[in-house]
Design an enzyme around this catalytic site. Structure first.
Site, PDB file in Angstrom:
ATOM      1  N   LYS A   1      71.094  47.825  49.406  1.00  0.00           N
ATOM      2  CA  LYS A   1      69.782  48.402  49.716  1.00  0.00           C
ATOM      3  C   LYS A   1      69.966  49.481  50.775  1.00  0.00           C
ATOM      4  O   LYS A   1      70.968  49.494  51.496  1.00  0.00           O
ATOM      5  CB  LYS A   1      68.836  47.319  50.235  1.00  0.00           C
ATOM      6  CG  LYS A   1      67.365  47.625  50.025  1.00  0.00           C
ATOM      7  CD  LYS A   1      66.924  47.433  48.586  1.00  0.00           C
ATOM      8  CE  LYS A   1      65.432  47.652  48.421  1.00  0.00           C
ATOM      9  NZ  LYS A   1      64.965  47.415  47.049  1.00  0.00           N
TER      10      LYS A   1
ATOM     11  N   ASP B   1      62.134  52.845  46.098  1.00  0.00           N
ATOM     12  CA  ASP B   1      61.444  51.686  46.661  1.00  0.00           C
ATOM     13  C   ASP B   1      60.197  52.248  47.338  1.00  0.00           C
ATOM     14  O   ASP B   1      59.750  53.349  46.986  1.00  0.00           O
ATOM     15  CB  ASP B   1      62.358  50.929  47.646  1.00  0.00           C
ATOM     16  CG  ASP B   1      61.826  49.549  48.017  1.00  0.00           C
ATOM     17  OD1 ASP B   1      61.227  49.424  49.108  1.00  0.00           O
ATOM     18  OD2 ASP B   1      61.990  48.597  47.241  1.00  0.00           O
TER      19      ASP B   1
END
Length: 449
Positions: A129, A169
């Site tokens: 991430k 995201d």
């Protein structure tokens, strides 16, 4: 909260000590540890090989400065992150988040969750991430482009289609992915389409990727409802958020015959008892980038905008928290249970607090954890990687058919694993154990690395 197995207590204590102050990461790790006692009772070698300790330690953590120039000619400085957590099953895969709340602990929590989520898809992708504390809200296209170019000028050294494949995201949509991909291409002199997913269709993106996380969450909840011999048909639903995930969650609920009566943004929530006008929400959020308060102002009769309070006070049969982490608290869970909620599906990453999860489970509410229910986005990203690798482009129907099959398989895997380990109906335990075992077996095969 479940009891931590005594063999795992010292391991967890050391993980928390080594990652002091990272509350969200602590929460994510603790939730997984609560599920693992039953696994190590059957497989004590997972402790002997320090697999759990290695799984909790990222393979690589990258933090970097992101300087850029705003429209006034002023130099701005942000911080960039990429946590490459685990590559036992494939290249690191996980989104980039641009939001002022981003810090190392947030990125580590998201990356840790991503390991299990990606494993549950059954596709060859590891977990990672990244992101930045940059706030894209109210920034011009030129400012966002300059920020993305500066961000990629460092990140490009650490990614690649066989190494690490970022996606979008919160705060990172098609516009940002385009700017990031353009700078990657410029810096590397390669058209490496598989290095980023969530791309536009004209330059290597996948149909249904935009819709995938929201659609996937609804497919998962539909499968849960089927275990109770019911469906979304005629159900009253509440979906928090009004971004990409929330919008396409609402769209699929409507296709399945449900009615969405409330959605929200960071300023407040809207209630429309006749059913949310999704086309109008899309215009507000995707085209005009306006606030949800405009919905009530422009729609008028029958709509209510509430600036203070909780969207979870709105009575519903199905709740789909689809905004951000820890948005649904114990107090909210009690309100939902009192009002008769029968199913909760996490569209966001860890949107329910541990107290809320426990209350739902104790009340017999069907609960789909994010690492399972919202895996549709990353699953379709992996399908985009397949299309890029084969220089192919699938139809929307082909891609959605694959997505539906993957989500149903994730549901069934979680349910069967929960049954196997003596906790029928506990999708949290099923998801944690199924994901962990797949990654742990991959790590064992590769040796101590």
């Amino acid at each position: 909260m479940s009891k931590i197995d005594e063999k795992l207590e010292p391991i967890l204590a050391e993980v928390l000590r080594r990652n002091a102050g990272e509350d969200e990461f602590h929460q994510a790790v603790t939730e997984v540890f609560e599920s693992l006692g039953r696994v190590i009772a059957k497989n004590p070698e997972y402790v002997d090989y320090a697999l759990i300790e290695r799984l909790c330690e990222p393979e690589r953590q990258i933090i970097f400065r992101v300087p850029w120039v705003d429209d006034r000619g002023q130099v701005q400085i942000n911080r960039g992150f990429r946590v490459q957590f685990n590559s036992a099953l494939g290249p690191y895969k996980g989104g980039l988040r641009f939001h002022p709340s981003v810090n190392l602990g947030i990125i580590k929590f998201l990356g840790f969750e991503q390991i299990f989520k990606n494993a549950l898809t059954g596709l060859p992708i590891g977990g990672g991430k990244g992101g930045s504390d940059f706030n894209p809200r109210d920034r011009s296209d030129g400012e966002i482009m300059r920020f993305c170019q500066s961000f990629m000028t460092e990140l490009y050294r650490h990614i690649g289609e066989y190494t690490d494949v970022p996606a979008g995201d919160i705060g990172v949509g098609g516009r940002e992915i385009g700017f990031l991909f353009g700078q990657y291409k410029r810096l590397t002199n390669r058209y490496e389409a598989g290095v980023l997913t969530g791309k536009g269709l004209v330059y290597g993106g996948s149909r249904a990727r935009t819709e995938a996380t929201g659609y996937g969450a609804v497919y998962f909840v539909q499968r849960m409802l089927e275990t109770r011999k019911t469906s979304f048909e005629g159900k009253r639903c509440v979906v928090s958020g009004s971004g990409n995930v929330a919008i396409y969650t609402m769209e699929k609920i409507l296709e399945f015959g449900g009615t969405v009566v409330a959605c929200s943004d960071s300023n407040g929530y809207i209630v429309d008892e006749a059913g949310i006008d999704l086309d109008f929400v899309k215009e507000l959020k995707l085209t005009r980038r306006a606030r949800m308060s405009e919905y009530a102002r422009l729609k008028g009769v029958g709509t209510h905008y509430i600036e203070e309070g909780s969207i979870w006070d709105v009575a519903c049969d199905v709740a789909m928290p689809s905004a951000t982490q820890n948005e649904l608290t114990g107090r909210d869970a009690r309100a939902l249970i009192k009002n008769g909620v029968m199913a909760v599906g996490e569209g966001a990453n860890m949107p329910c607090t541990p107290e809320a999860v426990q209350l739902f489970q104790e009340a017999g509410v069907l609960f789909g954890p994010g690492k399972a229910a919202n895996a549709g986005g990353v699953a379709t990203s992996a399908l985009e990687m397949q299309q890029n690798a084969s220089r192919d482009s699938w139809t929307f129907e082909q891609t959605e058919t694959r997505l539906a099959a993957i989500m149903m398989n994730i549901h069934d895997t979680c349910a069967e694993t929960a049954d196997e380990y003596g906790a029928p109906g506990n999708y949290v335990l099923g998801a944690n154990i199924a994901g962990f075992v797949r990654v742990a077996e991959g790590m064992r095969a590769l040796g101590v690395i």
